[in-house]
Design a protein around this motif. Sequence first.
Motif, short mmCIF file in Angstrom:
data_model
loop_
_atom_site.label_atom_id
_atom_site.label_comp_id
_atom_site.label_asym_id
_atom_site.label_seq_id
_atom_site.Cartn_x
_atom_site.Cartn_y
_atom_site.Cartn_z
N GLY A 29 78.85 12.28 -57.88
CA GLY A 29 79.27 12.69 -59.13
C GLY A 29 79.91 11.95 -60.08
O GLY A 29 80.00 11.80 -61.03
N ARG A 30 80.87 10.90 -59.14
CA ARG A 30 81.93 9.98 -59.91
C ARG A 30 80.95 8.73 -60.35
O ARG A 30 81.39 8.43 -61.46
N ILE A 31 80.14 8.45 -59.54
CA ILE A 31 79.34 7.41 -60.21
C ILE A 31 78.37 7.87 -61.52
O ILE A 31 78.66 6.86 -62.35
N ALA A 32 78.19 9.02 -61.54
CA ALA A 32 77.36 9.55 -62.66
C ALA A 32 78.17 9.59 -63.93
O ALA A 32 78.12 9.14 -64.91
N GLU A 33 79.40 10.27 -63.61
CA GLU A 33 80.61 10.50 -64.47
C GLU A 33 80.78 9.04 -65.14
O GLU A 33 81.22 8.97 -66.24
N GLU A 34 81.07 8.15 -64.26
CA GLU A 34 81.78 6.81 -64.95
C GLU A 34 80.62 6.04 -65.61
O GLU A 34 81.13 5.54 -66.90
N ALA A 35 79.44 6.17 -65.30
CA ALA A 35 78.19 5.53 -65.94
C ALA A 35 78.23 6.37 -67.44
O ALA A 35 78.20 5.64 -68.61
N CYS A 36 78.39 7.83 -67.55
CA CYS A 36 78.58 8.41 -68.67
C CYS A 36 79.66 8.14 -69.65
O CYS A 36 79.49 7.78 -70.87
N ARG A 37 80.91 8.15 -69.15
CA ARG A 37 82.05 7.52 -69.82
C ARG A 37 81.66 6.21 -70.57
O ARG A 37 82.10 5.97 -71.39
N ASP A 77 86.47 16.03 -60.07
CA ASP A 77 87.70 15.79 -59.29
C ASP A 77 87.70 14.40 -58.72
O ASP A 77 86.85 14.21 -57.88
N ARG A 78 88.42 13.47 -59.51
CA ARG A 78 88.45 12.31 -59.31
C ARG A 78 88.92 11.72 -57.69
O ARG A 78 88.72 10.88 -56.95
N ASP A 79 89.40 12.90 -57.15
CA ASP A 79 90.20 12.85 -55.70
C ASP A 79 89.25 13.11 -54.66
O ASP A 79 89.57 13.41 -53.37
N ASP A 80 87.91 13.66 -54.99
CA ASP A 80 87.10 14.32 -53.99
C ASP A 80 86.19 12.87 -53.63
O ASP A 80 85.42 12.35 -54.35
N HIS A 81 86.54 12.51 -52.41
CA HIS A 81 85.93 11.34 -51.71
C HIS A 81 84.81 11.85 -50.84
O HIS A 81 84.16 11.00 -49.77
#
Length: 270
Positions: free
Chosen positions: A198-206, A187-191
């Motif tokens: 999670g978002r940092i890891a996901e962006e690196a994966c992408r 969920d990109r809106d979870d701050h």
Amino acid sequence: HRLRELKKNLDDWTKSPASLLFFRSIRSFTIGGREIRWESQGIGPVPGSNRFSLAGMPARRVLLIRSAPEPFPVEALDEIRQERMLAVDESASLPPCRVDLVLGMEGRLFVILPTGVLTNLPFACNAPFIQDPARVKIKDPETSPTNRWLLDRVGRLAAETLLHWVRQSNLQIEKRCDAYALLPDLDRDDHSLEGDCGRIAEEACRSALADKPFLLLEDGSLAKEKGCVAVPGILLDVWPNNLLSRLFTDSARPILSHHISTENRKKLVK
């Protein structure tokens, strides 16, 4: 009070013995007459990976993936020096470190021992994160260059493992499709702290998957992003994939493998 807390901690160990996978030499222990032990089930699908199952629970299997060691960047070394309150002229031995992923476990962060950070990543990860003063969670990666770097490595390791896995032409195509379980879908809106990690890891994966052929096709070859089309599996029971490609896609694009699970297919489409 101490006894109650000790029993609580030991009970947590019996419920979540993941830390045993990260210790250098300890592989089993006994708590209250119950032995907890991880048993090796052989090497995994990519270099640096191994399969394990809990003794007495063969159905509870996990895949442990270890990265190669990498040296800490300068900003991380400076932060660690400050955290340890070292003087400028004091030296600290900080050898290259690795990160570990455990596919088959919830997305908790570990510093050998579990932290209170439970992300929505599809795997658990262990790394030398800098923890908060209470040693319950980790420092916010927005203010911690060390934790940002480690989470970035987690995402890169997930992508590198996925790429290597789907390229294993010696594996059955169904086994190659299992690699997509590593794909984050957050969920990109979870701050919250958990959401940021999670978002940092996901962006690196992408980023690591960008411009790389990682989409498994019906014929076993690979395509880059937007290089194929996912069609309902039932259509493949009626027409061959080359005819489907001409009938249902523009520019006769190839068809995504129907062996990919519904959940992973949705993640790929997103």
